[in-house]
Motif scaffolding. Sequence first.
Motif, PDB file in Angstrom:
ATOM      1  N   PRO A 165     -12.164   4.914  30.150  1.00  0.00           N
ATOM      2  CA  PRO A 165     -12.085   5.902  31.028  1.00  0.00           C
ATOM      3  C   PRO A 165     -11.485   5.458  32.226  1.00  0.00           C
ATOM      4  N   GLY A 166     -10.231   6.195  32.427  1.00  0.00           N
ATOM      5  CA  GLY A 166      -8.817   6.230  33.124  1.00  0.00           C
ATOM      6  C   GLY A 166      -8.099   5.114  33.192  1.00  0.00           C
ATOM      7  N   MET A 167      -8.014   4.053  31.597  1.00  0.00           N
ATOM      8  CA  MET A 167      -7.434   3.512  31.343  1.00  0.00           C
ATOM      9  C   MET A 167      -6.816   3.548  29.921  1.00  0.00           C
ATOM     10  N   GLY A 168      -6.339   5.161  29.543  1.00  0.00           N
ATOM     11  CA  GLY A 168      -5.524   5.466  28.713  1.00  0.00           C
ATOM     12  C   GLY A 168      -5.980   4.572  27.115  1.00  0.00           C
ATOM     13  N   LEU A 169      -5.077   4.514  26.310  1.00  0.00           N
ATOM     14  CA  LEU A 169      -5.379   3.612  25.222  1.00  0.00           C
ATOM     15  C   LEU A 169      -4.128   2.633  24.489  1.00  0.00           C
ATOM     16  N   LYS A 170      -5.405   1.921  23.949  1.00  0.00           N
ATOM     17  CA  LYS A 170      -4.956   0.409  24.358  1.00  0.00           C
ATOM     18  C   LYS A 170      -4.904   0.064  22.549  1.00  0.00           C
ATOM     19  N   LEU A 171      -3.567  -0.834  21.742  1.00  0.00           N
ATOM     20  CA  LEU A 171      -3.603  -0.738  19.865  1.00  0.00           C
ATOM     21  C   LEU A 171      -4.479  -2.207  20.210  1.00  0.00           C
ATOM     22  N   ILE A 172      -5.158  -1.466  19.076  1.00  0.00           N
ATOM     23  CA  ILE A 172      -6.410  -3.184  18.452  1.00  0.00           C
ATOM     24  C   ILE A 172      -5.614  -4.025  17.534  1.00  0.00           C
TER      25      ILE A 172
ATOM     26  N   ASP B 138      -1.522  -6.450  11.537  1.00  0.00           N
ATOM     27  CA  ASP B 138      -1.069  -6.880  12.443  1.00  0.00           C
ATOM     28  C   ASP B 138      -1.807  -6.354  13.878  1.00  0.00           C
ATOM     29  N   LYS B 139      -2.106  -7.828  15.110  1.00  0.00           N
ATOM     30  CA  LYS B 139      -2.424  -7.578  16.022  1.00  0.00           C
ATOM     31  C   LYS B 139      -2.141  -6.651  16.862  1.00  0.00           C
ATOM     32  N   GLY B 140      -2.376  -5.617  18.074  1.00  0.00           N
ATOM     33  CA  GLY B 140      -1.966  -4.989  19.004  1.00  0.00           C
ATOM     34  C   GLY B 140      -2.552  -5.986  20.410  1.00  0.00           C
ATOM     35  N   GLU B 141      -2.485  -4.119  21.011  1.00  0.00           N
ATOM     36  CA  GLU B 141      -2.860  -5.401  22.879  1.00  0.00           C
ATOM     37  C   GLU B 141      -4.633  -5.632  23.299  1.00  0.00           C
ATOM     38  N   VAL B 142      -5.011  -5.408  22.474  1.00  0.00           N
ATOM     39  CA  VAL B 142      -6.197  -6.031  22.382  1.00  0.00           C
ATOM     40  C   VAL B 142      -6.912  -5.767  21.543  1.00  0.00           C
ATOM     41  N   PRO B 143      -6.946  -7.214  20.765  1.00  0.00           N
ATOM     42  CA  PRO B 143      -7.153  -7.464  18.958  1.00  0.00           C
ATOM     43  C   PRO B 143      -8.644  -8.313  18.968  1.00  0.00           C
ATOM     44  N   ASN B 144      -8.616  -9.360  20.118  1.00  0.00           N
ATOM     45  CA  ASN B 144     -10.386  -9.694  20.790  1.00  0.00           C
ATOM     46  C   ASN B 144     -11.403  -9.036  20.200  1.00  0.00           C
ATOM     47  N   GLY B 145     -12.325  -9.942  19.927  1.00  0.00           N
ATOM     48  CA  GLY B 145     -13.483  -9.368  19.257  1.00  0.00           C
ATOM     49  C   GLY B 145     -13.713  -8.248  17.788  1.00  0.00           C
ATOM     50  N   TYR B 146     -12.168  -8.240  17.301  1.00  0.00           N
ATOM     51  CA  TYR B 146     -11.870  -6.699  15.732  1.00  0.00           C
ATOM     52  C   TYR B 146     -11.611  -7.514  14.949  1.00  0.00           C
TER      53      TYR B 146
ATOM     54  N   SER C 253     -17.064   1.858  24.260  1.00  0.00           N
ATOM     55  CA  SER C 253     -15.838   2.340  24.880  1.00  0.00           C
ATOM     56  C   SER C 253     -15.460   3.608  23.274  1.00  0.00           C
ATOM     57  N   VAL C 254     -14.656   4.018  24.057  1.00  0.00           N
ATOM     58  CA  VAL C 254     -14.998   5.499  22.197  1.00  0.00           C
ATOM     59  C   VAL C 254     -13.139   4.531  21.349  1.00  0.00           C
ATOM     60  N   TYR C 255     -13.592   4.976  20.343  1.00  0.00           N
ATOM     61  CA  TYR C 255     -12.269   4.147  19.390  1.00  0.00           C
ATOM     62  C   TYR C 255     -11.896   4.920  17.936  1.00  0.00           C
ATOM     63  N   PHE C 256     -10.198   4.980  18.158  1.00  0.00           N
ATOM     64  CA  PHE C 256      -9.956   6.183  17.864  1.00  0.00           C
ATOM     65  C   PHE C 256      -8.944   5.653  16.924  1.00  0.00           C
TER      66      PHE C 256
ATOM     67  N   LEU D 298       3.309   2.640  20.423  1.00  0.00           N
ATOM     68  CA  LEU D 298       3.352   3.807  21.118  1.00  0.00           C
ATOM     69  C   LEU D 298       2.627   2.699  22.531  1.00  0.00           C
ATOM     70  N   TYR D 299       3.423   2.821  23.486  1.00  0.00           N
ATOM     71  CA  TYR D 299       2.589   2.392  24.804  1.00  0.00           C
ATOM     72  C   TYR D 299       1.942   3.480  25.756  1.00  0.00           C
ATOM     73  N   PHE D 300       0.737   3.634  25.879  1.00  0.00           N
ATOM     74  CA  PHE D 300       0.638   4.953  26.669  1.00  0.00           C
ATOM     75  C   PHE D 300       0.077   4.880  27.960  1.00  0.00           C
ATOM     76  N   GLY D 301       0.708   5.857  29.283  1.00  0.00           N
ATOM     77  CA  GLY D 301      -0.208   5.781  30.369  1.00  0.00           C
ATOM     78  C   GLY D 301      -1.876   6.074  30.277  1.00  0.00           C
ATOM     79  N   ARG D 302      -2.077   5.068  31.052  1.00  0.00           N
ATOM     80  CA  ARG D 302      -3.834   6.212  31.684  1.00  0.00           C
ATOM     81  C   ARG D 302      -4.072   7.691  31.710  1.00  0.00           C
TER      82      ARG D 302
END
Lengths: 117, 114
Positions: free
Chosen positions: B39-46, B56-64, B87-90, A105-109
């Motif tokens: 804030p203002g950046m949405g959710l990024k998959l780690i 498997d790695k997501g978009e931002v795996p470095n450091g984890y 950050s807030v981690y979900f 899933l790619y999320f918007g901001r």
Amino acid sequence: QQQVKQSPQSLIVQKGGISIINCAYENTAFDYFPWYQQFPGKGPALLIAIRPDVSEKKEGRFTISFNKSAKQFSLHIMDSQPGDSATYFCAASIRPGRGSTLGRLYFGRGTQLTVWP
Amino acid sequence: NAGVTQTPKFRILKIGQSMTLQCTQDMNHNYMYWYRQDPGMGLKLIYYSVGAGITDKGEVPNGYNVSRSTTEDFPLRLELAAPSQTSVYFCASSTGTGETGELFFGEGSRLTVL
């Protein structure tokens, strides 16, 4: 590179009004477009989703409009209520099917919606 | 019904410290995910996992780092905390198949690195 572009970043609407949030995408392989709703201090929760073979989906006061040719989709909240105040995220992925793996899933901001009483 | 449970809810770390964010789900879901929300950046998959023993790695795996030894648990490890990891981690889970692919999220873990 932002796969899904969402606007506006924030939205203020009066009670009873219509809230509209827009999203756009480039990847034509996307075929599943959910919207998630997030209240402060909580995790996001699925609100409504659409596939590109229909142009509109309605669930109660929430409607997704989808324009495949323009690669755009939007969330409309009719008769907006203070309880709708939350952050809304659009998203896109390749729709999972039976026996297939779930696409990422790619999320918007996100759009922070405030509904004034 | 507990759903997806994350601990701790809040944590302050010093630069260079390590810690593990815990995530457990009781829905017997095969797929589990870690996202970060800024804030203002949405959710990024780690990172994500499609089943026990598979990650498997997501978009931002470095450091984890992650591991998945059981279906229920999917901990996220920060080895050398940096301010950029504030950050807030979900954590989330899903069946991975079916018509909706709905993600079920935990309530989040707010991490501050000073």
